[in-house]
Design an enzyme around this catalytic site. Structure first.
Site, PDB file in Angstrom:
ATOM      1  CB  SER A 136      -1.150  -0.255   0.951  1.00  0.00           C
ATOM      2  OG  SER A 136      -2.276  -1.425   1.072  1.00  0.00           O
ATOM      3  N   GLY A 159      -0.975   5.476  12.645  1.00  0.00           N
ATOM      4  CA  GLY A 159       0.120   5.264  12.631  1.00  0.00           C
ATOM      5  C   GLY A 159       0.895   5.991  13.470  1.00  0.00           C
TER       6      GLY A 159
END
Length: 346
Positions: free
Chosen positions: A58, A207
Site C-alpha cells: 500500500s 500511524g
C-alpha cells in the site's frame, strides 16, 4: 566565528557519521531481507540493500496521490466530486470507507485521498484508479514529473486481491521510494501536492507504529505511508513504511530527512517486523539528533554544554512550504468536512 580546526573536525565527524549510521543499520538488519534508504538532513544518502526490488504494497497509494496532484492540479485535487456506488465498495477487502458508509454517494476526491492515505482503504484507492488515473498512468506521471525511475506501478488492489502474486508487479527499491518522498517534500512546492501533504499530516489511527513509533510526538512530525502484505505460512511476505520527518534544530529552524524501510519474506510475525522497522527508525532519528548537537557544539557561539532540543511540536504550516498558515488550516478543515459529508450520506 568558527575556528578552522573546529570546522575540519566537524566535517570529518559528519563524514564518519554517515558511515557509522550505515554500519549500525547493517548490524541491525543482519542477514534479513530488509532494505533501508535514508536521505539525511545534511545531504548524505545512506543505503543498506537499498537497490533491491521490494513489493510496494500500500505504499503505492502515496505514488497514486502524488500523480493525481500532478494530473488534476489545484483546486481539482481538493474538490473534484466523485459518485460512489455500492458496487464500488467491495466487501472482500480492507475498507473502513465501506464500514462507515456502505451505501455510497457523493464524495470529494479529498475524502477518497483521506481514506486511501490515512486508512489505507483499498476501495478508495481503486475508485481513484478507475475514475482518474490507471496504475499505468500513475507510473507514467511519476516518471515524467520526478527524477525517480527504479519502481513500477502495474496493478490495482482488486487485481492483487484476486492473485496475490501480482503484488510483486508493484515494486520499488527503497532508494527510489526515499527519493520520491524527498522530492515531494523538499522540491515539489505546488499547491496541489501540498494538499496531499495536508492529508498525510492528519492524525491517523493506524500511524503510530513502525517509523512513527520512534519519533517523539512532542518534537517531530512525520508524514508517512505504510504497506502490508499477507502471511505465507510463518513468513511475512512484505511489510513497509516510507516517510518524511521534520524536527526542530537546536540553533533554530528545522531539519528534515526521508526514509524508506522495506521488509520482505520475513520469518516472524507482523508485530515483530514492525518492531524491526521501529528500531531502524530509532537508529536514524538518534543519528540525526546527535549530529545536530555535535554541530552546535563545534560552533564557538554554542553554549558550554549543548542540551537536547526542547521545542513545541512542528506545525503543519511550517512544513508544507508552499501554503501559508491560513490556507493550511482551510485545507485541513475542507478534508475533515468532505469525509464527514461522505460518511453521513445514506
Amino acid at each position: 566565528m568558527k575556528h578552522p580546526l573546529a570546522l575540519l573536525l566537524l566535517l570529518l565527524a559528519l563524514t564518519a557519521g554517515a558511515q557509522s549510521l550505515a554500519d549500525e543499520l547493517r548490524r541491525e538488519i543482519g542477514s534479513d531481507n530488509i532494505g533501508v534508504a535514508v536521505i539525511t538532513s545534511w545531504g548524505d544518502t545512506v543505503v543498506v540493500n537499498g537497490e533491491r526490488h521490494y513489493p510496494l504494497m500500500s505504499v503505492f497509494k502515496f505514488h497514486q496521490a502524488v500523480a493525481l496532484a500532478r494530473k488534476l492540479g489545484y483546486p481539482g485535487i481538493l474538490a473534484t466530486e466523485v459518485e460512489v456506488s455500492p458496487d464500488d465498495l467491495r466487501e472482500d477487502t480492507w475498507s473502513p470507507m465501506r464500514r462507515h458508509n456502505p451505501y455510497g454517494g457523493h464524495a470529494d476526491i479529498s475524502a477518497l485521498l483521506h481514506y486511501s492515505l490515512q486508512w489505507s482503504d483499498n476501495n478508495a484507492c481503486d475508485i481513484l484508479f478507475d475514475r482518474f488515473a490507471s496504475p499505468a498512468e500513475v507510473d507514467s506521471i511519476i516518471r515524467a514529473s520526478t527524477p525517480v525511475r527504479d519502481f513500477a506501478i502495474a496493478c490495482n488492489e482488486a487485481q492483487m486481491h484476486a492473485d496475490t502474486s501480482l503484488c510483486r508487479r508493484n515494486w520499488s527499491t527503497p532508494l527510489a521510494c526515499a527519493e520520491l518522498v524527498q522530492h515531494v517534500f523538499t522540491a515539489d512546492t505546488t499547491v496541489a501536492t501540498s494538499v496531499v501533504k495536508a492529508v498525510m499530516a492528519q492524525q491517523s489511527p493506524m500511524g503510530r507504529t513502525r517509523l512513527a513509533a520512534a519519533i517523539p510526538q512532542a518534537n517531530g512530525m512525520i508524514f508517512h505511508k505504510t504497506g502490508t502484505g499477507d502471511m505465507r505460512g510463518d513468513t511475512v511476505s512484505a511489510l513497509n513504511d516510507a516517510g518524511h520527518i521534520v524536527y526542530p534544530l537546536p540553533e533554530g529552524g528545522y531539519g528534515r530527512y526521508s526514509i524508506a524501510v522495506f521488509v520482505a519474506d520475513y520469518a516472524g510475525t507482523p508485530a515483530e517486523a514492525e518492531e524491526r522497522i521501529e528500531e531502524i527508525s530509532r537508529i536514524v532519528w538518534n543519528a540525526h539528533i546527535m549530529r545536530e548537537h555535535k554541530q552546535l557544539a563545534a560552533s564557538s557561539s554554542a553554549p558550554p554544554s549543548a542540551r537536547p532540543v526542547d521545542k513545541p511540536r512542528v506545525s503543519l504550516a511550517e512544513t508544507l512550504g508552499a501554503i501559508a498558515a491560513p490556507f493550511a488550516e482551510m485545507v485541513g478543515e475542507k478534508i475533515y468536512k468532505a469525509v464527514e459529508c461522505y460518511n453521513s450520506t445514506h
